[in-house]
Enzyme design. Sequence first.
Site, PDB file in Angstrom:
ATOM      1  N   GLU A 304       0.805  -1.222   0.000  1.00 13.37           N
ATOM      2  CA  GLU A 304       0.000   0.000   0.000  1.00 13.37           C
ATOM      3  C   GLU A 304       0.837   1.270   0.000  1.00 13.37           C
ATOM      4  O   GLU A 304       0.335   2.342  -0.324  1.00 13.37           O
ATOM      5  CB  GLU A 304      -0.971   0.014   1.191  1.00 13.37           C
ATOM      6  CG  GLU A 304      -0.328   0.232   2.551  1.00 13.37           C
ATOM      7  CD  GLU A 304       0.371  -1.009   3.066  1.00 13.37           C
ATOM      8  OE1 GLU A 304       1.101  -0.907   4.053  1.00 13.37           O
ATOM      9  OE2 GLU A 304       0.195  -2.084   2.462  1.00 13.37           O
ATOM     10  N   ASP A 346      21.089  16.066 -32.518  1.00 12.82           N
ATOM     11  CA  ASP A 346      21.764  16.895 -33.510  1.00 12.82           C
ATOM     12  C   ASP A 346      23.221  16.993 -33.062  1.00 12.82           C
ATOM     13  O   ASP A 346      23.583  16.548 -31.981  1.00 12.82           O
ATOM     14  CB  ASP A 346      21.095  18.273 -33.570  1.00 12.82           C
ATOM     15  CG  ASP A 346      21.490  19.048 -34.827  1.00 12.82           C
ATOM     16  OD1 ASP A 346      22.331  18.553 -35.598  1.00 12.82           O
ATOM     17  OD2 ASP A 346      20.962  20.160 -35.009  1.00 12.82           O
ATOM     18  N   ASN A 703       2.278  -5.509   8.996  1.00  7.54           N
ATOM     19  CA  ASN A 703       2.383  -4.809   7.709  1.00  7.54           C
ATOM     20  C   ASN A 703       2.916  -3.395   7.910  1.00  7.54           C
ATOM     21  O   ASN A 703       3.781  -2.919   7.151  1.00  7.54           O
ATOM     22  CB  ASN A 703       1.007  -4.773   7.041  1.00  7.54           C
ATOM     23  CG  ASN A 703       1.085  -4.468   5.557  1.00  7.54           C
ATOM     24  OD1 ASN A 703       1.925  -5.019   4.861  1.00  7.54           O
ATOM     25  ND2 ASN A 703       0.225  -3.591   5.092  1.00  7.54           N
TER      26      ASN A 703
END
Length: 869
Positions: A304, A346, A703
């Site tokens: 998350e 370039d 978590n």
Amino acid sequence: MGRARSKGTIVQPVPTSTDFVDGDAYWSVDVRALLQRLGTSASGLATSEAASRLVKFGRNAPGSRSGTSALTVFVRQFRSPLVLILIFAATVSAFVGEGQEAAIIGVIVLASCILSFTQEYGASRATEALRQRISRKAIVLRDGIECLVAAEDIVPGDVLRLSAGNLIPADGIILDARDFNVSEAVLTGETFPVVKAPGRSAPEASVAQRGNAVFAGTSVRSGTATVLAAATGARTEFASIAAALERQIPETGFARGIRLFGYLMTEIMLAIVILVFFANLMLHRPLIESLLFSLALAVGLTPELLPAIISVTLARGARAMAANGVIVRRLDAIENLGSMDVLCTDKTGTLTEGVIHLDGWLDVDGNPSTDILLWARLNATMQTGLKNPLDEAIAGAPGDGASLAAFTKVDEVPYDFIRKRLSVVVRSKDAQDLLITKGSVQNVLETCGFVSTAKGLRPLDEKKRAAIDEKFRRWSADGYRVLGLAIRRFESLKTFSRNDEIDLAFAGFLLFLDPPKEGVKETLAELAQRGIAVKVISGDNRYVAAHLAGAIGLRAARIMTGEDLSKLTKSALFASVQHTDLFVEIDPNQKERIVQAFRRRGHVVGYLGDGINDAPALHEADIGISVDTAVDVAREAADIILLKQDLGVLVRGVDDGRKTFANTMKYISITTSANFGNMISMAVASLFLPFLPLLATQILLNNFLSDIPSLAIAGDNVDPDQLRRPRRWDIGFVQRFMVGFGLVSSLFDFATFAFLLLVAHATAAAFQTGWFVESLLTELAIVLIVRTHKTFWTSRPSSLLAWLTLAVAAVALAIPYVPFAAYFGFVSLPLPVLAGLVAITALYLLASEVTKRWFFDHESKHSHRKTEG
């Protein structure tokens, strides 16, 4: 793409001190009346009046920036589906009387959102500060004097000076113009530039039909003009479609990968939630407990913090790049820069010094001529269009200033990229007008019918053409850039146009030298070492480009000219582009085709350019790169701005981009491998144990704690071997990594289950406590393993990451013994049990290291076979 006004539409009032009558359209109003209604004059506004109007009408920007306010960013954290799931779970817990559990869930949600907010808001502020460093400017008349002001400070009533290369900052009408061509593709979809001139258009005229009006967001292709600003900010035509234009920005490969990763995690999450929830119901577990456990599993599986981690790594990468002279205009482009494997550029100012010197002014026979120098200086110093290094070199050449004073300017025909020449008409004391044309030798020659010699004018026959061409080739092969100069004398005329560029007399040559940039050979070698091929795309002739390529170590064996390319179909170009070394004598649209062909071949293409004619290719490239001194249209088309026109700066930017990509992938690898294994283990265990393997609050705490070290990943050290080649998002790699390391994690989870049940004879609470400690330790251990492709003890993590990992590991070991442990359902563990869990974690560390070595060896062989195929 354009938004035409239908007949009868009521136009928004032009923001003036004297409002328009309803229904008036400023493009249909007489200039004098419009100036009066806008309360201004042809000499512009007073500075004080402009300041008061800025307060009244606001900044000249398409929309507000409120999206980056602290409150908005904080509220945005709660719109995450995962956060909403947790809020739902807390609400359900409170409703059924589980107030303690609801409070714990609420605290964890709030803490996670605060962590995410501090990271994302800090990143957005840093990004905004970087954007301010490259704010666009415009020339405006204030107090009757030309001055440079920020485009956002332009107000209705301002008088603007526009020239080739400018992005038009406001809607308005033309007061005066000369060969003024505007590209309006952004509004109308029309590819070719539109000629604009003073006048009036019908009130009901659509955007494409208003020949006397210009619009914000469009760009000047050629010529000059004076414009009266009538509408700014949100009242412009561009603002009305700005949101749609923003949506049309192509999705980067990394953003697409993140989206696919989100789909993958959602599918796995839904499968686990549904399976575990109904399985627990069939085992006669309590409904609310089963629901909370299933939802917590889903949250535990999902990374998350990924949006915050991505924001932080990108913002940190942008700051690091800014310190190295690279400003990022679009954060998503950082990953593309790291993935780039072809750089189209370039040569002027990038491969060469960019400080051009006029080395020769020669007549048609190749002899030095003071007349050629005088005419060249008149042409260069009196033109008012697009400034360029060639004119600056001519103006800086030695010469007699008094001789220039003998001439007065009559008129000019500005440079454009179709004619490739610039003409200035001057008048001498004898009252005869002299047209002086300078430009590409071939484009000047096509206007000539004569040759100017010491003996007068001679017809330009094939023999003389061949002699001119031979000199041009010889000087070009020696590395000179060669321009042609032609003249024609007129009796006095009132006005001149490009139609007068006929029957000119070719007078001579101008030779410029732009030597290779010091150190560019080594820089090109560094790019090659990083897997980036450099392709030169230049409007210069083949001889100059080949000479430069040889001097700096680029291959020049296979050259494609613009003429060759024009004969190729899209498929033929697709087949040949890969093997071409130099693209020369190329026009702007062909640059875009070349970039498109490389992208079709699967390359991530960067394009470096700073001119008007580079804008289409900058838009087409995966990563548009320009410089701070570029024309407006090139800067606005670019994703990356170099503060110094130096490939060495770009090399450091590539490294920073790859570091950003690597650190983002670390978080995904860490969370998916550990979380996937733990959640699978938990789901399986819940089907066979007589109790839940972890409570919902324990899963959420696990978590939350495991995410804390992840906040330091944005600044983690990256091994040099991860910077040596372009890296792209590969969802297949993520899946294989997640499954491979997840199975190893699950294997040791099952070993932990066996240890706790069969050896320690743990109760339900002791089992949950023990596995919480082991699962958190393994999630922290995997951080040290998968952050590097080397053996983990030979790659040093950043100090912050190391200390946060150790600190959370200490918390994991201490948490069963702290006073508030009971709130989460934890109990004290005997020291032998704790020692056993640490031993299992150590074995997991070694097994993951072995798995990593095998996995990356296997992936390397797989990638090699794929490349060969």
